[in-house]
Write an enzyme that holds these catalytic residues in place. Structure first.
Site, mmCIF file in Angstrom:
data_model
loop_
_atom_site.group_PDB
_atom_site.id
_atom_site.type_symbol
_atom_site.label_atom_id
_atom_site.label_comp_id
_atom_site.label_asym_id
_atom_site.label_seq_id
_atom_site.Cartn_x
_atom_site.Cartn_y
_atom_site.Cartn_z
ATOM 1 N N THR A 126 -27.409 -19.771 -19.155
ATOM 2 C CA THR A 126 -28.702 -19.106 -19.049
ATOM 3 C C THR A 126 -29.797 -20.159 -18.984
ATOM 4 O OG1 THR A 126 -28.996 -18.952 -21.432
ATOM 5 C CG2 THR A 126 -27.836 -17.139 -20.358
ATOM 6 N N LYS B 173 -32.759 -26.370 -26.447
ATOM 7 C CA LYS B 173 -32.150 -25.316 -25.625
ATOM 8 C C LYS B 173 -30.688 -25.147 -26.010
ATOM 9 C CE LYS B 173 -31.808 -23.865 -20.755
ATOM 10 N NZ LYS B 173 -30.418 -24.099 -20.355
ATOM 11 N N GLU C 209 -35.023 -37.517 -14.822
ATOM 12 C CA GLU C 209 -34.016 -38.392 -15.401
ATOM 13 C C GLU C 209 -33.317 -39.241 -14.345
ATOM 14 O OE1 GLU C 209 -32.542 -35.447 -18.998
ATOM 15 O OE2 GLU C 209 -31.509 -35.360 -17.069
ATOM 16 N N ASP D 74 -28.337 -27.492 -22.836
ATOM 17 C CA ASP D 74 -28.224 -28.800 -22.183
ATOM 18 C C ASP D 74 -29.475 -29.652 -22.300
ATOM 19 O OD1 ASP D 74 -29.864 -27.414 -20.534
ATOM 20 O OD2 ASP D 74 -28.762 -27.835 -18.700
ATOM 21 N N GLY E 198 -25.301 -23.950 -20.589
ATOM 22 C CA GLY E 198 -26.762 -23.890 -20.561
ATOM 23 C C GLY E 198 -27.452 -24.503 -21.762
#
Lengths: 348, 348
Positions: free
Chosen positions: A209, A239, A64, A235, A233
């Site tokens: 995590t 997820k 990214e 993100d 997490g």
């Protein structure tokens, strides 16, 4: 050969220089400084060019570019996310970043950002927790004891005032590593063997995590009232960590809704589920925590402005230090129209 | 202190190293090599992730990120365009670029690209002229004698076979500079005092002027039949060089239509004016020049794949040379989960 001119030389902060800079300033001091820069930039949120990150997806991960500008300074970060890297002994996330002068387009700083991102992520979490956590919050549950866990713990200590952390990870070795790293920091550390145990008595629940699957780290019946959830997490698409029932019981705060609705824990909710932008709370334009019983949730995915603030901080701090070296990155001929002549004269 | 691991070190090509590499390979050889890499990538055009550049505009100029990927390798270029810079003794365009491994997201090359962009732009022009110019084209009119003019001339010599250049610029000093730089290259050079004079007897007409205004460098009555127009300088919104009447008389070839319709000379034409994508000609999927009388026009604005090819070329050529140095850009702890431990151990 002609020496490069000053304008051609861009200050570069290597990983080694960044680590020296962090120790020179002190980790806690630097976390506080970063939090102040990030908060200041969040308060002038409307002055920034905002765009969702430019992502190149592959089967293995994502690369990214995260650009932003405040009209005077331009910044971007290159960052990858490759969950499988860890198995090969590589970092899941590596990053570097650049600041440039908008008036000339000339870069003014190039720096490693793997370390710096770890610090800015923790500083952002703690800066937001300072605004949203219940008053007097002293204990944080730290669920997920990977690369970000120590930074989160120290930032919450130095910025949000916590004194205890309760650690849990599915891998006890990760918890042991985190506990060992936090020894001597002044934080009281409790190692826990379940997530349920970790959140006992905690006012701040941090989840960080690494699973790339839809996972539920915090289930509905685990979370009572009067807590602040710092959800790091969840993100990227697919997820998540927090049960949708908890999200619905709480008030949700985000960085940049168009990005968080795709990447954050709220990808599990309806597209129009109400969220508050954190900058509005900091700027006094929206309420933050309004009662002791409330569940506040910071669904954090990271945003370009946080990197911009971190880059500004580093640029301001390296002046006069030995923690950078000039990089011959830009061709800068005496006569701008004579690039070829510069090339010819270099041959001898 | 622990030394950075191999994976943490990214080969970096400075401006000085780039100039040494160019001289080591030879300018003409390198232009030919770049043209071959660019042509090879154009021929597999459909395998690339293509996106218009990500631009941050300001009153003074623009800062752009140009990413692309072929699924195995990812590349991007940072480039600015600030026409007013020249008056302050700065380059209008500076650039640097990066290649990364898609599978891990780890960068594998960081390099200056101001010099490299000058070469890749010229190599692209000449590679396309080789395909589209009238057979036996020997003379090029070079209108605009700024930083790109010598590179264009040498690329057209080494790739498209021209033997004569006829130079013209509104500033005679620029023409004198270009002529002096081309002495000894084997090109016959004629300095001209008008654009009309420059195009006499030329089969290839290259325009590369720096005005950011809508300008007409080539007017309708200047251009006869049987020429190839290599239009380089019409490359951002509001900046054009070629009269729309000429564009309508000729056949237009472009890199990437969504970008060229905004930035190229064809911004003066209707949105659906027919254009041919150059890659289709090179891949044998579309006709190029079909008659001696035809006017072919390459409306070039530069595209990310050309930079990708140039980055690939440099990566392949620096191996085993002294023309790079390893840059400590990536934090790479022994245990990927122990970034904090890496930081702690650096303090000693």
């Amino acid at each position: 050969m002609q020496e490069p001119s000053d304008k051609a030389l861009v200050p570069f902060v290597s990983v080694d220089h960044m680590m020296q800079l962090i120790h020179h300033i002190g980790v806690a001091n630097m976390l506080r400084g970063l939090a102040d820069y990030i908060e200041a930039d969040f308060k002038r949120w409307e002055r920034f060019d905002k765009t969702p990150r430019v992502a190149s997806h592959s089967a293995e991960g994502v690369i990214e570019l995260m650009p932003t500008s405040d009209g005077e300074t331009y910044g971007f970060k290159y960052v990858n996310g490759h969950p499988k890297n860890t198995a090969d002994g590589l970092q899941t996330v590596t990053a570097f970043g650049l600041l440039a002068d908008v008036e000339t387009g000339y870069p003014v700083l190039l720096t490693e950002m793997t370390m710096l991102t770890a610090l800015r992520t923790a500083a952002t979490s703690a800066m937001v927790a300072r605004a949203l956590a219940p008053k007097g919050a002293a204990t944080m549950a730290m669920i997920g004891n990977g690369a970000q866990s120590e930074f989160q713990s120290l930032a919450m200590q130095s910025i949000a005032g916590i004194t205890h952390v309760r650690l849990y990870d599915t891998d006890p070795a990760a918890t042991a590593k985190c506990a060992a790293n936090l020894a001597g920091t002044g934080l009281a550390v409790t190692r826990c063997t379940t997530a349920e145990e970790a959140i006992v008595g905690a006012q701040i629940l941090t989840t960080c995590t690494a699973d790339k699957a839809l996972a539920t780290i915090l289930t509905d019946n685990m979370v009572g009232s009067g807590v602040h959830i710092n959800a790091i997490g969840g993100d990227c698409p697919g997820k998540t960590e927090t049960a949708p029932e908890i999200l619905k019981r709480g008030d949700i705060f985000v960085e940049y809704p168009p990005q968080t609705r795709i990447e954050g824990d709220i990808q599990q909710l309806a597209d129009d589920h109400p969220v508050t932008e954190v900058w509005q709370v900091l700027a006094g334009q929206a309420p933050g925590r309004t009662s002791d019983k409330q569940i506040t949730i910071f669904d954090s995915v990271g945003f370009a402005i946080e990197d911009f603030s971190a880059l500004r901080y580093v640029r301001d701090r390296i002046t006069g230090t030995p923690f950078f070296h000039p990089l011959d990155l830009l061709a800068d001929p005496d006569d701008p129209r004579d690039l070829f002549g510069m090339l010819t004269r270099a041959n001898g």
